[in-house]
Design a protein around this motif. Structure first.
Motif, PDB file in Angstrom:
ATOM      1  N   VAL A  24       0.835  -1.210   0.000  1.00 29.14           N
ATOM      2  CA  VAL A  24       0.000   0.000   0.000  1.00 29.14           C
ATOM      3  C   VAL A  24       0.868   1.259   0.000  1.00 29.14           C
ATOM      4  O   VAL A  24       0.437   2.311   0.450  1.00 29.14           O
ATOM      5  CB  VAL A  24      -1.001   0.021   1.185  1.00 29.14           C
ATOM      6  N   GLY A  25       2.095   1.125  -0.482  1.00 28.64           N
ATOM      7  CA  GLY A  25       2.905   2.324  -0.707  1.00 28.64           C
ATOM      8  C   GLY A  25       4.068   2.546   0.233  1.00 28.64           C
ATOM      9  O   GLY A  25       4.854   3.476   0.011  1.00 28.64           O
ATOM     10  N   ALA A  26       4.223   1.713   1.279  1.00 27.41           N
ATOM     11  CA  ALA A  26       5.383   1.910   2.158  1.00 27.41           C
ATOM     12  C   ALA A  26       6.658   1.626   1.373  1.00 27.41           C
ATOM     13  O   ALA A  26       6.681   0.753   0.493  1.00 27.41           O
ATOM     14  CB  ALA A  26       5.290   0.999   3.376  1.00 27.41           C
ATOM     15  N   ASP A  27       7.719   2.365   1.678  1.00 29.95           N
ATOM     16  CA  ASP A  27       8.988   2.183   0.973  1.00 29.95           C
ATOM     17  C   ASP A  27       9.866   1.146   1.659  1.00 29.95           C
ATOM     18  O   ASP A  27      10.721   0.541   1.019  1.00 29.95           O
ATOM     19  CB  ASP A  27       9.734   3.522   0.924  1.00 29.95           C
ATOM     20  N   LEU A  28       9.658   0.978   2.966  1.00 31.28           N
ATOM     21  CA  LEU A  28      10.510   0.065   3.727  1.00 31.28           C
ATOM     22  C   LEU A  28       9.723  -0.498   4.907  1.00 31.28           C
ATOM     23  O   LEU A  28       8.982   0.245   5.568  1.00 31.28           O
ATOM     24  CB  LEU A  28      11.723   0.852   4.263  1.00 31.28           C
ATOM     25  N   VAL A  29       9.861  -1.794   5.182  1.00 25.50           N
ATOM     26  CA  VAL A  29       9.295  -2.392   6.397  1.00 25.50           C
ATOM     27  C   VAL A  29      10.424  -3.027   7.192  1.00 25.50           C
ATOM     28  O   VAL A  29      11.373  -3.562   6.612  1.00 25.50           O
ATOM     29  CB  VAL A  29       8.220  -3.476   6.133  1.00 25.50           C
TER      30      VAL A  29
END
Ligand SMILES: *Cc1c(COP(=O)(O)O)cnc(C)c1O
Length: 418
Positions: free
Chosen positions: A217-222
């Motif tokens: 859903v658009g996060a760049d990093l987890v």
């Protein structure tokens, strides 16, 4: 031992949960399990990947395939999955130091981050904090009804805002955990102001609770810990950072050394446990969730405030219960300790843990030290006397945990089941 009354009380409540809640959890774990299996098959996981490497760890085929599988499961371009990431806090630290440069600003948009990040960021002065490197920090709290302060967020973004930190789980604070769709709303808002801002999600305790993960859903990093959800109780140590290739690369340069990045890091024979743990994780998370729902329903039934309620949707594996008194908290935690496979004979005591403003009691008898995907409970001894209950590698153990906790309270005549 658990008496007939406690057993019956819990069983009757559990019977009412099956169709409504448990079936849905099983559906989610089935979808996540299929995702994990497909990633292993696609990347041709094989015997050879379980071999140990030593020294520099060049050409560690197992490590490389583990990282590809993680990237596929979390739907990202790249991943760093290492035993050298020592904990969730360390993985988050590596990511923050990897992404931020002097004069950049870090912005948290869901209130104060997890306690251990206070000294990493420099909210509490500490040697080696981001603050010492000239990296500033700003935070936007949730509104009193726990909704997002969009106006505050938009106003807090400036030309120095480089990374926005979004913590998916409530951790040990009393606010609801974020759903994936709420994370999407936040990211849409931030990217709308400036698409170059890096949206980084602290994914601890959230993995596999829903069927999608933040980077979808658009996060760049987890970022997360292998001794929580994705390690499935088998990974003996480690953390992961997954996301855009360029960002994962920056984190790798920070973890090892500039110029070395992902190319080094012996895995010492741990790949098999790490990947088998990931294989187990969707089901382990489901087992922990069933325990959390049972705990919620049982204590709700006894008149305690619980968060989330037994019928509410879940976005992490933590169950908070307001126990009303210190005696209740202590009895609950003693029961959890008695239910443990390891150190069941130990009696947990509240103590003055560094970094906390009240005494803290922790119950955990785990195979892997500090593993909180295993059955555990923690509580600061202060009003409203909230105990945080989480984990359970198997459904039977999660259920027994709730029964032991209740029995312990009943034995001290703190609850009546009539
Ligand atoms: C557990 C946790 C961390 C820190 O992980 P450790 O492995 O305990 O260092 C960070 N953020 C959240 C939300 C957590 O739940």
């Amino acid at each position: 031992m658990i008496d007939e009354q406690v057993k019956q009380f819990c069983e009757e409540i559990e019977n009412t949960l099956k169709e409504e809640s448990y079936d849905n959890i099983d559906k989610i774990s089935q979808i996540n399990g299929a995702k994990v299996l497909a990633a292993m098959q696609k990347n041709q996981l094989s015997d050879i990947h379980f071999a140990a490497t030593s020294g520099y760890g060049y050409n560690d085929l197992g490590r490389e395939v583990v990282e590809k599988i993680y990237a596929d499961v979390f739907r990202t371009e790249d991943a760093l999955v290492r035993p050298q990431l020592m904990s969730g806090t360390h993985a988050l630290t590596v990511a923050l130091f990897g992404l931020l440069r002097p004069n950049d600003e870090l912005l948290s948009v869901v209130g104060k981050p997890y306690d251990t990040l206070d000294s990493v960021i420099g909210i509490v002065p500490a040697c080696g904090s981001l603050q010492e490197f000239g990296i500033t920090y700003n935070q936007v709290d949730l509104l009193p009804d726990f909704s997002f302060d969009y106006e505050g967020i938009i106003n807090s973004i400036n030309e120095r805002t480089k990374v926005v930190l979004i913590q998916r789980s409530k951790g040990y604070s009393y606010r609801p955990s974020l759903s994936i769709s709420q994370i999407k709303e936040l990211i849409d808002c931030i990217k709308n102001v400036n698409p170059n801002i890096i949206c980084m999600v602290d994914n601890c305790y959230g993995e596999f609770v829903e069927t999608t993960e933040p980077c979808e859903v658009g996060a760049d990093l987890v970022v997360g810990s292998l001794i929580k959800n994705p390690g499935g109780g088998l990974a003996p140590t480690g953390g992961y950072i997954a996301g855009k290739h360029e960002l994962v690369e920056k984190c790798a340069m920070r973890l090892t050394a500039p110029g070395l990045g992902k190319e080094v890091g012996a895995t010492l024979g741990l790949n098999q446990a790490v990947i088998q743990g990931l294989f187990m994780a969707p089901e382990t998370v489901a087992n922990a969730l069933k325990g959390a729902i049972l705990a919620s329903a049982v204590f709700e039934n006894l008149g305690f405030d619980v968060q989330p309620q037994s019928t509410q949707s879940r976005h992490d594996i933590i169950q908070a219960i307001d126990m009303k008194t210190a005696e209740n908290v202590i009895a609950f935690c003693e029961g959890i300790q008695k239910a443990a496979p390891v150190d069941s004979f130990v009696i947990p005591k509240p103590w003055n843990m560094p970094g906390y403003d009240a005494d803290v009691i922790m119950a955990a008898g785990t195979f892997i030290q500090g593993s909180s995907i295993e059955l555990s409970a923690d509580a600061p001894i202060k009003p409203p006397y909230t105990v945080f209950f989480q984990g359970g590698l198997t459904h039977y153990h999660a259920r027994l945990g709730v029964m032991f906790a209740l029995q312990s309270m009943k034995d001290k005549q703190l609850v009546s089941l009539l």
